[in-house]
Scaffold this motif. Structure first.
Motif, mmCIF file in Angstrom:
data_model
loop_
_atom_site.group_PDB
_atom_site.id
_atom_site.type_symbol
_atom_site.label_atom_id
_atom_site.label_comp_id
_atom_site.label_asym_id
_atom_site.label_seq_id
_atom_site.Cartn_x
_atom_site.Cartn_y
_atom_site.Cartn_z
ATOM 1 N N LYS A 179 59.759 17.905 -10.120
ATOM 2 C CA LYS A 179 60.653 17.366 -9.483
ATOM 3 C C LYS A 179 61.960 18.014 -9.083
ATOM 4 N N ASN A 180 62.184 18.591 -9.860
ATOM 5 C CA ASN A 180 63.427 19.633 -10.046
ATOM 6 C C ASN A 180 63.260 20.956 -10.594
ATOM 7 N N GLU A 181 64.494 21.967 -10.706
ATOM 8 C CA GLU A 181 64.175 23.150 -11.490
ATOM 9 C C GLU A 181 63.914 22.991 -12.689
ATOM 10 N N LYS A 182 64.752 21.867 -13.153
ATOM 11 C CA LYS A 182 64.565 21.654 -14.721
ATOM 12 C C LYS A 182 63.362 21.302 -15.468
ATOM 13 N N ASN A 183 62.237 20.898 -14.847
ATOM 14 C CA ASN A 183 60.918 21.141 -15.032
ATOM 15 C C ASN A 183 59.945 22.004 -14.412
ATOM 16 N N TYR A 184 60.686 23.034 -13.875
ATOM 17 C CA TYR A 184 59.903 24.149 -13.283
ATOM 18 C C TYR A 184 58.968 24.622 -14.387
ATOM 19 N N ILE A 185 57.762 24.913 -13.766
ATOM 20 C CA ILE A 185 56.647 25.622 -14.870
ATOM 21 C C ILE A 185 56.802 27.116 -14.305
ATOM 22 N N HIS A 186 56.838 28.125 -15.356
ATOM 23 C CA HIS A 186 56.751 29.474 -15.045
ATOM 24 C C HIS A 186 55.311 29.909 -14.901
ATOM 25 N N TYR A 187 54.758 30.723 -14.096
ATOM 26 C CA TYR A 187 53.229 31.021 -14.109
ATOM 27 C C TYR A 187 52.612 31.519 -15.036
ATOM 28 N N ILE A 188 53.247 31.909 -16.255
ATOM 29 C CA ILE A 188 52.487 32.353 -17.517
ATOM 30 C C ILE A 188 52.237 30.954 -18.140
ATOM 31 N N GLU A 189 53.145 29.874 -18.026
ATOM 32 C CA GLU A 189 52.777 28.640 -18.539
ATOM 33 C C GLU A 189 51.900 28.036 -17.784
ATOM 34 N N TYR A 190 51.486 28.200 -16.728
ATOM 35 C CA TYR A 190 50.691 27.599 -15.656
ATOM 36 C C TYR A 190 49.329 28.181 -16.226
ATOM 37 N N PHE A 191 49.308 29.490 -16.269
ATOM 38 C CA PHE A 191 48.022 30.003 -16.689
ATOM 39 C C PHE A 191 47.649 29.418 -17.995
ATOM 40 N N GLN A 192 48.433 29.199 -18.853
ATOM 41 C CA GLN A 192 47.922 28.871 -19.974
ATOM 42 C C GLN A 192 47.516 27.309 -19.947
ATOM 43 N N LEU A 193 47.839 26.494 -19.041
ATOM 44 C CA LEU A 193 47.333 25.305 -18.750
ATOM 45 C C LEU A 193 46.098 25.088 -18.137
ATOM 46 N N VAL A 194 45.804 26.185 -17.297
ATOM 47 C CA VAL A 194 44.615 26.262 -16.561
ATOM 48 C C VAL A 194 43.533 26.601 -17.525
ATOM 49 N N ARG A 195 43.696 27.684 -18.476
ATOM 50 C CA ARG A 195 42.503 28.192 -19.374
ATOM 51 C C ARG A 195 42.250 26.859 -20.254
ATOM 52 N N GLU A 196 42.982 25.907 -20.255
ATOM 53 C CA GLU A 196 42.852 24.721 -21.174
ATOM 54 C C GLU A 196 42.283 23.472 -20.340
ATOM 55 N N SER A 197 41.715 23.601 -19.282
ATOM 56 C CA SER A 197 41.789 22.630 -18.188
ATOM 57 C C SER A 197 40.272 22.941 -17.624
ATOM 58 N N LYS A 198 39.380 21.735 -17.380
ATOM 59 C CA LYS A 198 38.133 22.030 -16.807
ATOM 60 C C LYS A 198 38.207 22.098 -15.151
ATOM 61 N N PHE A 199 39.031 21.216 -14.618
ATOM 62 C CA PHE A 199 39.420 21.278 -13.133
ATOM 63 C C PHE A 199 40.851 21.124 -12.687
ATOM 64 N N ILE A 200 41.065 21.603 -11.673
ATOM 65 C CA ILE A 200 42.614 21.560 -11.007
ATOM 66 C C ILE A 200 42.523 20.494 -10.007
ATOM 67 N N LEU A 201 43.589 19.566 -10.087
ATOM 68 C CA LEU A 201 43.314 18.526 -8.904
ATOM 69 C C LEU A 201 44.365 19.166 -7.749
ATOM 70 N N TYR A 202 43.792 19.354 -6.661
ATOM 71 C CA TYR A 202 44.511 20.152 -5.514
ATOM 72 C C TYR A 202 44.533 18.989 -4.306
ATOM 73 N N ILE A 203 45.933 18.985 -4.096
ATOM 74 C CA ILE A 203 46.100 18.093 -2.721
ATOM 75 C C ILE A 203 47.035 18.748 -2.022
#
Length: 203
Positions: A179-203
């Protein structure tokens, strides 16, 4: 050969692995306090925090700007320092009331968008959203069935609605609604989450 540089908010080059690092620059110097930057942006003084790209600008033929973190005085600054420089703006978000100003930026030579509807509606050049095969992720133990990582953009109610359905199905979900820059996810952190997930919800 024409000299070009890419300017974006984050210099993480995961999207541009084939390019030399000295072609990619951040709009602003690293480690700038975001509150101070916002204040100076309101006063049109954010050029004081521009990155080291401004030192080589006079020798550059083409500058490619990405929309995230962009402020209109960036293109003004480029044109003032190098009148012969071509400025290409790539919009990888939908154009809305807050970003329509870019359509009237007289310093920009070309505007490109990933969205066919925006390209047709505003007479812009179209290029689909791009990705790279170069990023290699090691397998990790799966924690989540479904992951949503992304900005709110008015989608929170819809996402939460889907989430209730997923939870009723006993699925493990991870929602990262920015919702704002305070909870922004860096791409490195994003990749970590992707590795731990079966599917990504895309809207």
């Amino acid at each position: 050969m024409k000299k070009y540089i890419i300017l974006k908010y984050d210099v993480t080059s995961v999207f541009f692995p084939k390019l030399r690092n000295d072609n990619i620059y951040s709009f602003y110097k690293p480690n700038i306090n975001q509150l101070i930057l916002k204040i100076f942006s309101k006063l049109n003084l954010n050029f004081l925090f521009f990155g080291k790209w401004k030192k080589i600008l006079k020798d550059i033929d083409v500058v490619i700007l990405f929309d995230t973190g962009y402020k209109s005085n960036i293109s003004k600054y480029i044109q003032r320092k190098n009148k012969n420089c071509k400025i290409i703006f790539y919009n990888w978000n939908l154009i809305n009331e807050d970003t329509k100003f870019i359509l009237h930026d007289i310093n920009i030579s070309e505007i490109w968008t990933f969205d066919k509807n925006d390209a047709s509606k505003y007479n812009l050049k179209w290029n689909p959203q791009f990705f790279t095969h170069e990023v290699k992720l090691e397998l990790k133990d799966l924690k989540y069935d479904i992951l949503f990582p992304g900005r709110d953009k008015g989608r929170e109610v819809l996402i939460e609605g889907y989430n209730k359905i997923f939870q009723q199905k006993k699925l493990q979900t991870k929602l990262c609604i920015i919702k704002n820059e305070k909870n922004y996810i860096h791409y490195i952190e994003y990749f970590q989450l992707v590795r731990e997930s079966k599917f990504i919800l895309y809207i």
